[in-house]
Design a protein around this motif. Structure first.
Motif, PDB file in Angstrom:
ATOM      1  N   ASP A   1      22.068   9.186 -64.720  1.00 23.11           N
ATOM      2  CA  ASP A   1      20.795   8.910 -65.389  1.00 23.11           C
ATOM      3  C   ASP A   1      20.713   7.416 -65.736  1.00 23.11           C
ATOM      4  N   PRO A   2      20.582   6.574 -64.714  1.00 21.65           N
ATOM      5  CA  PRO A   2      20.671   5.124 -64.968  1.00 21.65           C
ATOM      6  C   PRO A   2      19.359   4.478 -65.400  1.00 21.65           C
ATOM      7  N   LEU A   3      19.482   3.345 -66.060  1.00 25.33           N
ATOM      8  CA  LEU A   3      18.363   2.414 -66.112  1.00 25.33           C
ATOM      9  C   LEU A   3      18.488   1.625 -64.805  1.00 25.33           C
ATOM     10  N   THR A   4      17.374   1.458 -64.086  1.00 22.60           N
ATOM     11  CA  THR A   4      17.450   0.857 -62.752  1.00 22.60           C
ATOM     12  C   THR A   4      16.674  -0.453 -62.668  1.00 22.60           C
ATOM     13  N   LEU A   5      17.341  -1.470 -62.130  1.00 22.20           N
ATOM     14  CA  LEU A   5      16.643  -2.697 -61.753  1.00 22.20           C
ATOM     15  C   LEU A   5      16.513  -2.675 -60.238  1.00 22.20           C
ATOM     16  N   TYR A   6      15.292  -2.547 -59.771  1.00 24.48           N
ATOM     17  CA  TYR A   6      15.003  -2.457 -58.332  1.00 24.48           C
ATOM     18  C   TYR A   6      14.324  -3.747 -57.905  1.00 24.48           C
ATOM     19  N   VAL A   7      15.047  -4.533 -57.119  1.00 22.68           N
ATOM     20  CA  VAL A   7      14.577  -5.877 -56.744  1.00 22.68           C
ATOM     21  C   VAL A   7      14.623  -6.030 -55.229  1.00 22.68           C
ATOM     22  N   SER A   8      13.468  -6.251 -54.617  1.00 28.40           N
ATOM     23  CA  SER A   8      13.437  -6.331 -53.160  1.00 28.40           C
ATOM     24  C   SER A   8      12.400  -7.340 -52.711  1.00 28.40           C
ATOM     25  N   GLY A   9      12.083  -7.292 -51.404  1.00 25.15           N
ATOM     26  CA  GLY A   9      11.086  -8.204 -50.870  1.00 25.15           C
ATOM     27  C   GLY A   9       9.684  -7.872 -51.368  1.00 25.15           C
ATOM     28  N   GLY A  10       9.473  -6.609 -51.748  1.00 17.39           N
ATOM     29  CA  GLY A  10       8.132  -6.192 -52.133  1.00 17.39           C
ATOM     30  C   GLY A  10       7.997  -5.669 -53.552  1.00 17.39           C
ATOM     31  N   ASN A  11       9.128  -5.418 -54.218  1.00 18.56           N
ATOM     32  CA  ASN A  11       9.064  -4.810 -55.551  1.00 18.56           C
ATOM     33  C   ASN A  11      10.050  -5.437 -56.530  1.00 18.56           C
ATOM     34  N   THR A  12       9.665  -5.438 -57.802  1.00 14.21           N
ATOM     35  CA  THR A  12      10.535  -5.888 -58.896  1.00 14.21           C
ATOM     36  C   THR A  12      10.212  -4.964 -60.064  1.00 14.21           C
TER      37      THR A  12
END
Ligand code: AMP
Ligand code: MG
Length: 331
Positions: free
Chosen positions: A128-139
């Protein structure tokens, strides 16, 4: 015990065409990705879509071969329904519909951002994580709360990966820009002052990009110092919002995913934030951190097993589909 199901997942939100095959036991049988590299400039949606349709047949065949199954063994077909670039999404959706109809199996439309989180939970071993999702199209900074992945913070304009790619292009560095910027940043020493923009829990990278390009064109600084400063500013912004969300939610795990998760400096920052708050840092392996079909296949299975299906007549793509609009009945 329930019978094991096999799902073929198609990912086509941007420049990657991915076809993955997963089982309901959480086994990834295949994960084939074909990347479209633009000749000049950034991603052109229609050109990327043309690439996806040109290689679609071969990539699907290769995935089936790697998984060592025949098409007849597929129980479910999943595809990324959004968010992403319209022409690219449409190509993947069209292929998915055709395969599902031909095989007479259910179709499941998957939210791309949900898939990044779910493949992270599976492959990095997070509950059950807190997620940092960082990519070319999303932050996006998000965590599960009350049946959905809530968005605690996000970019108000461009994604951090896009920002690195555009800066790199202006500096004459190879595409994609993230790895090149990281390499040069390691040799940087001087911190050049650049805009640091956090608004509440949200982030903005376009002013940082413009200022960094201006400093680049001024010729006053070494490229090493500029890359270093760009990374330090952008990642400190990400760190600030992530840390606040972690402190607020008190999650026991901090998950880093998306293509920018390959960056060692960002991983260091995430690790120190996690340690500070007694959370465990988790990193999605590279092949599952960037856009891929396995994450779509796995999330498609989670959804299908909770009764989610997408009838053909409702399988139109949604380029603006938000993460927090999706019900998550499997949690
Ligand atoms: P994705 O959109 O998830 O497929 O990831 C692609 C993005 O990840 C691009 O913007 C890349 O520049 C970025 N990226 C890849 N490797 C690194 C790295 N080592 N540091 C920063 N960004 C990276
Ligand atoms: Mg990508």
């Amino acid at each position: 015990m329930a019978e094991t199901l096999i799902c073929l997942g198609i990912e086509s939100t941007a420049d990657n065409l991915g076809v993955g095959i997963a089982t309901s036991e959480g086994e990834i049988l295949a994960n084939v990705v074909s990347v479209h590299i633009p000749e000049t400039g950034g991603i052109h949606p229609r050109e990327a879509a043309r690439h996806h349709s040109a290689v679609m047949g071969d990539v699907i065949a290769e995935a089936l071969e790697k998984a060592d199954i025949t098409a007849r063994e597929i129980d479910v077909v999943a595809f990324s329904q959004g968010p992403g670039m319209g022409p690219c999404l449409r190509t993947g959706a069209t292929a998915a519909r055709a395969i599902a109809c031909r095989l007479g199996v259910p179709l499941v439309g998957v939210n791309h951002c949900v898939a990044h989180i779910e493949i992270g939970r599976l492959t990095a071993g997070a509950e059950d994580p807190l997620t940092l999702y960082v990519s070319g199209g999303n932050t996006i900074v998000s965590g599960f709360e009350g049946g959905r992945y809530r968005v605690f913070g996000e970019t108000l304009d461009i994604a951090v990966g896009n920002m690195l790619d555009v800066f790199a292009r202006e500096a004459g560095l190879p595409y994609p820009g993230g790895p090149a910027v990281e390499r040069l940043a390691r040799r940087g020493q001087r911190l050049i002052r650049l805009p640091y923009v956090v608004k509440g829990m949200d982030l903005s990278f376009s002013g940082l990009l413009t200022a960094a390009i201006r400093e680049l064109q001024s010729g006053r600084w070494s490229l090493e110092d500029l890359c270093y400063s760009l990374q330090e500013h952008a990642f400190a912004m990400l760190g600030e919002v992530t840390e606040r969300a972690l402190a607020h939610t008190e999650k026991g795990e901090l998950l880093l995913t998306g293509g920018v998760a390959a960056n060692m400096r960002l991983r260091d920052i995430i690790r120190s934030i996690a340690e500070e708050h007694g959370a465990e840092p988790k990193y999605v392996p590279k092949q599952y951190a960037t856009d891929n079909g396995a994450m779509i296949a796995w999330t498609g299975l989670l959804a299908y097993q909770s009764g989610v299906e997408t009838p053909i007549e409702e399988s139109y793509i949604d380029p603006k589909w938000r993460l927090d609009e999706v019900e998550i009945p499997w949690r």
